[in-house]
Design an enzyme around this catalytic site. Structure first.
Site, PDB file in Angstrom:
ATOM      1  CG  LEU A  97      -0.833  26.187  73.078  1.00 14.03           C
ATOM      2  CD1 LEU A  97      -0.915  26.796  71.682  1.00 14.03           C
ATOM      3  CD2 LEU A  97      -0.073  27.112  74.014  1.00 14.03           C
ATOM      4  CG  ASP A  98      -4.836  27.899  78.544  1.00 14.08           C
ATOM      5  OD1 ASP A  98      -4.894  28.686  77.586  1.00 14.08           O
ATOM      6  OD2 ASP A  98      -4.318  28.211  79.634  1.00 14.08           O
ATOM      7  CB  ALA A  99      -9.876  27.398  75.868  1.00 13.51           C
ATOM      8  CB  ALA A 101      -2.786  29.903  75.317  1.00 11.36           C
ATOM      9  NE  ARG A 236      -3.995  32.995  80.447  1.00  7.47           N
ATOM     10  CZ  ARG A 236      -4.137  31.732  80.054  1.00  7.47           C
ATOM     11  NH1 ARG A 236      -4.046  30.754  80.957  1.00  7.47           N
ATOM     12  NH2 ARG A 236      -4.373  31.445  78.804  1.00  7.47           N
TER      13      ARG A 236
END
Length: 331
Positions: A97-99, A101, A236
């Site tokens: 997961l990116d920062a 999310a 997104r």
């Protein structure tokens, strides 16, 4: 605790990643807490050895000394001499997961890291809740990005949004069959469809197997997305493209993973539970389900030959980019 505690750490568990925290920091924090718990365990009593020490001779008026056999502890294994028993521990991370999310992040400890590879090879679906905001567009599709455009959205209705989502789901389901390389006329394909096992067994663009609107209160709307081979940036961008299809603009204000394969939010450990005993309990509780699900999903009977050839771009056939199907670089 020591090696016995380490033996109970082989397996998979899920943690809840809050927004704003990088997955690497979460992994490092978990590793540090596990090492702290392993080293805090009760150590065995130090070994004793016999040494001959000088001692005054009993009953002697003169100050005579004699050698007396005495048992003393061996200090070679003392923590202050040897240092901590455990200094490193390998913790692997599954679908990242990116920062920005949040949600379910699966981790593997010890032999569990090979199970992460099995999860990756099983091409399991993941669930997200994605929150959108109508009326503006930014350079990175996020609410806090650089503002590019502002638009009106009074004409947008729940019915229009539902129609767009139905088109997206239908086009992606067709792509799912194409990338699965399954002959739908066979009995094998029918049985796999009944078990929910039709999925691409190789790389593919992001595929959406289900999408619906959970809440609509303009300018905000909340989507539930079931997908595979996605990145959070693609989700997104999907919100941005839905806005364009609705003749307006939209940005994404939240991406939250609620399920990763067979791990859900109920399985995810909160930050206060990232300790040795909680993780051991989580691994033990998940082990039977992990074994059963991986066995079911890794042997579905699919013909896993290369689907599209290596020379053909993944997005050369299938739904347009407006429906969220673009080539992705990873899971």
């Amino acid at each position: 605790m020591g090696s016995a505690g380490l033996a109970r750490l082989h397996g998979l568990f899920a943690a809840y990643k809050p927004p704003g925290l990088k997955w690497m920091h979460l992994r490092d924090t978990v590793e540090l807490q596990l090492l702290k718990g392993l080293n805090a365990g009760r150590r065995p009593s130090p070994e004793q050895r016999v040494r001959f020490l000088l001692s005054p001779t009993e009953g002697s008026e003169e100050k005579a000394l004699t050698l007396v056999a005495t048992s003393v502890p061996t200090l070679t294994n003392h923590p202050l001499v040897r240092g901590p028993a455990f200094t490193s521990l390998k913790v692997g991370v599954g679908h990242r997961l990116d920062a920005q999310a949040s949600g379910v992040l699966v981790l593997g400890v010890g032999h569990g890291r090979s199970l992460l590879t099995d999860m990756y090879d099983a091409h399991l679906t993941k669930d997200y809740t994605v929150r959108g905001l109508l009326g503006k567009a930014t350079d990175d599709f996020c609410e806090d990005g650089r503002l590019v455009e502002k638009t009106t959205y009074d004409h947008v209705t729940r019915e229009k949004l539902d129609r767009i989502l139905a088109v997206i789901q239908g086009s992606h389901q067709k792509a799912l069959v194409m990338y699965s390389n399954v002959d739908l006329k066979t009995q094998e394909a029918y049985e796999m469809a009944m078990r929910g096992l039709i999925r691409p067994m190789n790389k593919s663009p992001m595929l959406i197997t289900g999408i619906r609107c959970l809440h609509f209160a303009p300018p905000e709307f909340l989507l539930e997305v079931q997908c595979m081979h996605e990145t959070q940036k693609q989700l997104r961008k999907l919100v941005h493209e839905i806005g364009l299809e609705l003749k307006t603009t939209a940005v994404c204000s939240q991406v939250r993973r609620t399920r990763d394969g067979f791990f859900t939010l109920d399985d995810a450990l909160l930050r206060t539970q990232w300790d040795l005993h909680s993780i051991q309990d989580a691994i033990r509780a998940a082990a039977p389900r992990v074994a059963a699900e991986l066995e079911k999903n890794l042997s579905p009977g699919l013909d896993t030959q290369q689907l599209p050839s290596a020379g053909r771009p993944w997005d050369s056939q299938g739904p347009s980019s407006a429906l969220g199907l673009e080539g992705c670089t990873g899971h």
